[in-house]
Design a protein around this motif. Structure first.
Motif, short mmCIF file in Angstrom:
data_model
loop_
_atom_site.label_atom_id
_atom_site.label_comp_id
_atom_site.label_asym_id
_atom_site.label_seq_id
_atom_site.Cartn_x
_atom_site.Cartn_y
_atom_site.Cartn_z
N ARG A 89 0.84 -1.20 0.00
CA ARG A 89 0.00 0.00 0.00
C ARG A 89 0.87 1.25 0.00
N PRO A 90 0.59 2.23 -0.87
CA PRO A 90 1.26 3.53 -0.76
C PRO A 90 0.81 4.20 0.55
N VAL A 91 1.75 4.78 1.27
CA VAL A 91 1.45 5.36 2.57
C VAL A 91 2.04 6.76 2.67
N LEU A 92 1.28 7.66 3.26
CA LEU A 92 1.76 9.01 3.56
C LEU A 92 1.63 9.23 5.05
N ARG A 93 2.72 9.65 5.69
CA ARG A 93 2.71 9.96 7.12
C ARG A 93 2.67 11.47 7.32
N VAL A 94 1.73 11.91 8.14
CA VAL A 94 1.61 13.33 8.47
C VAL A 94 1.40 13.43 9.98
N SER A 95 1.96 14.49 10.58
CA SER A 95 1.79 14.73 12.01
C SER A 95 1.04 16.04 12.24
N ALA A 96 0.08 15.99 13.14
CA ALA A 96 -0.72 17.19 13.41
C ALA A 96 0.14 18.31 13.99
N VAL A 97 1.26 17.97 14.62
CA VAL A 97 2.12 19.00 15.19
C VAL A 97 2.66 19.92 14.09
N ASP A 98 2.65 19.46 12.84
CA ASP A 98 3.08 20.30 11.73
C ASP A 98 1.94 21.13 11.16
N PHE A 99 0.80 21.11 11.85
CA PHE A 99 -0.35 21.92 11.45
C PHE A 99 -0.89 22.68 12.66
N LEU A 100 0.01 23.17 13.50
CA LEU A 100 -0.39 24.05 14.59
C LEU A 100 -0.47 25.48 14.08
N ARG A 101 -1.24 26.28 14.78
CA ARG A 101 -1.34 27.70 14.41
C ARG A 101 -0.06 28.43 14.81
N PRO A 102 0.20 29.58 14.22
CA PRO A 102 1.35 30.39 14.63
C PRO A 102 1.27 30.73 16.12
N ALA A 103 2.43 30.95 16.73
CA ALA A 103 2.50 31.23 18.17
C ALA A 103 1.63 32.41 18.58
N SER A 104 1.54 33.42 17.72
CA SER A 104 0.74 34.60 18.07
C SER A 104 -0.72 34.24 18.29
N LEU A 105 -1.20 33.19 17.64
CA LEU A 105 -2.58 32.75 17.80
C LEU A 105 -2.69 31.69 18.90
N ARG A 106 -1.73 30.75 18.95
CA ARG A 106 -1.79 29.70 19.98
C ARG A 106 -1.70 30.29 21.38
N PHE A 107 -0.87 31.30 21.53
CA PHE A 107 -0.58 31.81 22.88
C PHE A 107 -1.28 33.13 23.18
N GLU A 108 -2.38 33.38 22.45
CA GLU A 108 -3.13 34.62 22.68
C GLU A 108 -3.56 34.76 24.13
N ARG A 109 -3.89 33.63 24.76
CA ARG A 109 -4.32 33.65 26.17
C ARG A 109 -3.22 33.17 27.10
N GLY A 110 -1.99 33.21 26.64
CA GLY A 110 -0.85 32.75 27.43
C GLY A 110 -0.38 31.39 26.95
N LYS A 111 0.84 31.03 27.35
CA LYS A 111 1.45 29.80 26.85
C LYS A 111 0.96 28.55 27.56
N GLN A 112 0.21 28.72 28.65
CA GLN A 112 -0.23 27.55 29.41
C GLN A 112 -1.73 27.60 29.68
N ASP A 113 -2.49 27.83 28.64
CA ASP A 113 -3.94 27.85 28.75
C ASP A 113 -4.49 26.52 28.24
N PRO A 114 -5.01 25.66 29.12
CA PRO A 114 -5.47 24.33 28.66
C PRO A 114 -6.63 24.38 27.69
N ASP A 115 -7.52 25.37 27.84
CA ASP A 115 -8.65 25.46 26.91
C ASP A 115 -8.17 25.85 25.51
#
Length: 213
Positions: free
Chosen positions: A58-84
């Motif tokens: 079978r042809p297989v493609l591996r992808v990781s979701a960690v390579d599809f995170l938002r930019p830091a400015s958006l991820r950390f809008e509410r701080g770097k340790q916001d669980p929500d």
């Protein structure tokens, strides 16, 4: 329904997920979500299944979701340790759908961007598009993937009980524990995944079986 956890070996988990994917009928592509908190190492399971599927032709493609995170400015809008925020907004769902999952639908082009954003450098990866032919398999690993409506054909979840997650998650990451607790309560990934596996002891996993009472 009554719940039963069936003790297996790590190899059996790989075998069962491989069979679940390989035995799907039809000539379309198969999109597989391999989900779990970081200590469960979903990428390792995805890699192992990818290797076995390639041996099966079978042809297989591996992808990781960690390579599809938002930019830091958006991820950390509410701080770097916001669980929500980690639960709700860290993942660039739109990018993942547009560049990976939708092109692999039955009527899709098969042309996939395997990575979009490097979270470590906070820059675009500048990856090139690759083609996955009909009959090919996408194995996407990551955390908190289920319950978002991401299109897929097969899903697996590696589950840790709350005490095990506390033990195995690095202390510096304990701020994220409420995100995983919320995920477990709202999505019940062990039960909703096609293959649910308890991995409190990674050497002795147990597969969730549900049988009529």
């Amino acid at each position: 329904m009554t719940m039963r956890l069936r003790p297996v070996s790590p190899d059996v988990v790989i075998d069962e997920l491989t069979a679940m994917v390989h035995t799907r009928t039809g000539g379309g592509r198969v999109r597989v979500l391999v989900d779990g908190a970081p200590p469960t190492a979903p990428a390792e399971l995805a890699d192992a299944v990818a290797e076995r599927l390639r041996v099966l032709g079978r042809p297989v493609l591996r992808v990781s979701a960690v390579d599809f995170l938002r930019p830091a400015s958006l991820r950390f809008e509410r701080g770097k340790q916001d669980p929500d925020a980690r639960y709700e907004t860290w993942l660039d769902e739109g990018g993942l759908r547009r560049e990976v999952l939708s092109p692999l639908a039955e009527t899709g082009t098969g042309k996939v961007l395997p990575s979009l954003w490097n979270a470590a450098t906070d820059r675009a990866t500048r990856a090139e598009y690759v083609d996955l032919p009909p009959g090919g398999v996408l194995l996407l690993d990551g955390e908190l993937l289920l319950g978002r409506g991401l299109p897929h054909e097969v899903s697996a979840h590696l589950w840790l009980s709350a005490p095990a997650l506390v033990r195995r998650l690095p202390a510096a990451e304990h701020w994220a524990l409420p995100a995983f607790a919320r995920y477990d309560a709202e999505v019940r990934p062990l039960h909703t995944a096609d293959l649910g596996v308890r991995v409190d002891d990674p050497r002795h996993p147990a597969v969730l079986d549900e049988r009529p009472v």
